[in-house]
Design an enzyme around this catalytic site. Structure first.
Site, PDB file in Angstrom:
ATOM      1  N   LYS A   1      -0.938  -7.953  -2.982  1.00 14.21           N
ATOM      2  CA  LYS A   1      -2.204  -7.459  -2.542  1.00 14.21           C
ATOM      3  C   LYS A   1      -2.255  -5.968  -2.724  1.00 14.21           C
ATOM      4  CE  LYS A   1      -5.208  -7.524   1.107  1.00 14.21           C
ATOM      5  NZ  LYS A   1      -5.848  -8.321   2.435  1.00 14.21           N
TER       6      LYS A   1
ATOM      7  N   TYR B   1       0.760  -1.210   0.155  1.00 18.02           N
ATOM      8  CA  TYR B   1      -0.015  -0.016   0.148  1.00 18.02           C
ATOM      9  C   TYR B   1       0.884   1.294   0.087  1.00 18.02           C
ATOM     10  CZ  TYR B   1      -3.485  -3.382   1.739  1.00 18.02           C
ATOM     11  OH  TYR B   1      -4.190  -4.381   2.009  1.00 18.02           O
TER      12      TYR B   1
HETATM   13  P1  FBP Z   1     -10.735  -5.792   4.029  1.00 18.79           P
HETATM   14  O1  FBP Z   1     -11.207  -6.714   2.804  1.00 18.79           O
HETATM   15  O2  FBP Z   1     -11.677  -5.877   5.215  1.00 18.79           O
HETATM   16  O3  FBP Z   1     -10.390  -4.436   3.339  1.00 18.79           O
HETATM   17  O4  FBP Z   1      -9.348  -6.521   4.232  1.00 18.79           O
HETATM   18  C1  FBP Z   1      -8.249  -6.425   3.597  1.00 18.79           C
HETATM   19  C2  FBP Z   1      -7.137  -5.655   4.323  1.00 18.79           C
HETATM   20  O5  FBP Z   1      -5.938  -5.591   3.457  1.00 18.79           O
HETATM   21  C3  FBP Z   1      -6.816  -6.595   5.557  1.00 18.79           C
HETATM   22  O6  FBP Z   1      -5.891  -7.265   5.420  1.00 18.79           O
HETATM   23  C4  FBP Z   1      -6.326  -5.406   6.338  1.00 18.79           C
HETATM   24  O7  FBP Z   1      -6.632  -5.405   7.877  1.00 18.79           O
HETATM   25  C5  FBP Z   1      -6.736  -4.344   5.932  1.00 18.79           C
HETATM   26  O8  FBP Z   1      -7.489  -4.661   4.808  1.00 18.79           O
HETATM   27  C6  FBP Z   1      -6.093  -3.237   6.109  1.00 18.79           C
HETATM   28  O9  FBP Z   1      -6.765  -1.957   5.563  1.00 18.79           O
HETATM   29  P2  FBP Z   1      -6.130  -0.544   5.705  1.00 18.79           P
HETATM   30  O10 FBP Z   1      -4.546  -0.562   6.012  1.00 18.79           O
HETATM   31  O11 FBP Z   1      -6.566   0.151   4.695  1.00 18.79           O
HETATM   32  O12 FBP Z   1      -6.759   0.040   7.130  1.00 18.79           O
END
Ligand code: FBP
Length: 251
Positions: A176, A145
Site C-alpha cells: 500500500k 511509506y
Molecule cells: P486514508 O485513506 O484516510 O489516507 O487512510 C490510509 C492510511 O494509510 C491509513 O491506513 C493510515 O491511518 C493513514 O493513511 C496514515 O497516514 P499518514 O501516515 O500519512 O498520516
C-alpha cells in the site's frame, strides 16, 4: 510456505479496503460525532460492500461481535504509532499474527517507513510476521511509506517506485503506497512491484472530483484498488461516494 489466498479480501481480483486506523495514527481529530463511533464504520463497511476493514487490535477486541456479524473480512493492522512523536518514525508492533488469526482476520497489515533510521527494525519485524502469516496462508499487506530525514533528496515519484519494489523484495503480497498525482510515475511504481499487488491510500479528504479522477488514474495504472479511509467516511454521503468508487472498480 502455504499458498497465500487473496480471494478473501478481493473481489474479481480488485480491492477496496476501508481504513480505520487513523484514530491512532492521527488522533480523533479526523473524526466527527458520527464517524468517531466504530459501530458506524463497521456498518458502513458492511453496507458499502468493502472487501476488507482495516482495524487495530483494540477496536477489534471491543467490537468483535459486531465485526463478526457484519461478515466483512478483517484486515488487522499489527503495528502503529501516533503523530505526536517528532524525528525519524518507527511503527511499533502491538498485535501478533496469532492474535489476528484468533480474531478471525483474513489478512494482516504492517507499516514500514523506508528511509527512517529505524527502517531495519521494522523490516526485521515485518519478516518475522510475514513468515508466521505465510505459514498459515494469511496474506500480508505492507504499508510502505518513505519517511525520515534522509529521504528528502529523492523525488516523490522515485520514492513511490522504491516503496513498491521494497514490497516485492521483502515478500509482501500487497503493498500500500501513497499516490503523489504523477500518473506516469505510478505506472512505473506498479511495474516495479512485479507480482506484488498494489493498493493506494486515499490521503486527506479532497474534492470529490479530484478524488475520483485519481481513482481512475490509479486503476488505469494497474493498481488492484484502494485502501481508503478519510475520503469515504469524512464524505457527507459515504455510501454515495462508495458506490461511485465501486462503479469505477467493477463497473
Ligand atoms: P486514508 O485513506 O484516510 O489516507 O487512510 C490510509 C492510511 O494509510 C491509513 O491506513 C493510515 O491511518 C493513514 O493513511 C496514515 O497516514 P499518514 O501516515 O500519512 O498520516
Amino acid at each position: 510456505m502455504k499458498r497465500v489466498n487473496l480471494k478473501d479480501i478481493t473481489r474479481q481480483g480488485k480491492a477496496i479496503f476501508l481504513a480505520y486506523d487513523q484514530g491512532l495514527e492521527h488522533g480523533p481529530s479526523d473524526f466527527n460525532d458520527r464517524n468517531v463511533d466504530p459501530l458506524y464504520i463497521i456498518d458502513l463497511a458492511k453496507r458499502g460492500g468493502f472487501t476488507s476493514l482495516v482495524l487495530q487490535k483494540g477496536i477489534v477486541e471491543k467490537y468483535i461481535e459486531e465485526i463478526r456479524k457484519s461478515g466483512v473480512p478483517l484486515l488487522m493492522k499489527l503495528n502503529g504509532k501516533t503523530d505526536l512523536f517528532r524525528g525519524d518514525p518507527i511503527s511499533s508492533q502491538i498485535c501478533t499474527v496469532k492474535e489476528a488469526i484468533d480474531f478471525g482476520a483474513k489478512a494482516v497489515g504492517f507499516t514500514i517507513y523506508i528511509g527512517s533510521q529505524h527502517e531495519g527494525k521494522m523490516i526485521e519485524q515485518f519478516e518475522a510476521i510475514e513468515r508466521e502469516a505465510h505459514a498459515k496462508g494469511l496474506p500480508v499487506i505492507a504499508w510502505i511509506y518513505a519517511r525520515g530525514s534522509s529521504v528528502r533528496v529523492r523525488s516523490s515519484s522515485e520514492l513511490m517506485a522504491y516503496a513498491t519494489r521494497t514490497g516485492l523484495e521483502t515478500g509482501a503480497d500487497i503493498v500500500k503506497i501513497k499516490y503523489d498525482g504523477d500518473a506516469k510515475g505510478l505506472k512505473w511504481a506498479i511495474k516495479s512491484a512485479g507480482r506484488t499487488k498494489v493498493v493506494i491510500a486515499g490521503g486527506m479528504k479532497k474534492d470529490e472530483g479530484l478524488f475520483l479522477t485519481q481513482v481512475k488514474e490509479i486503476m488505469d495504472a494497474g493498481a488492484i484498488g484502494l485502501a481508503v479511509g478519510r475520503n469515504i467516511w469524512q464524505h457527507k454521503d459515504p455510501m454515495l461516494i462508495t458506490r461511485k468508487v465501486k462503479k469505477m472498480l467493477w463497473g
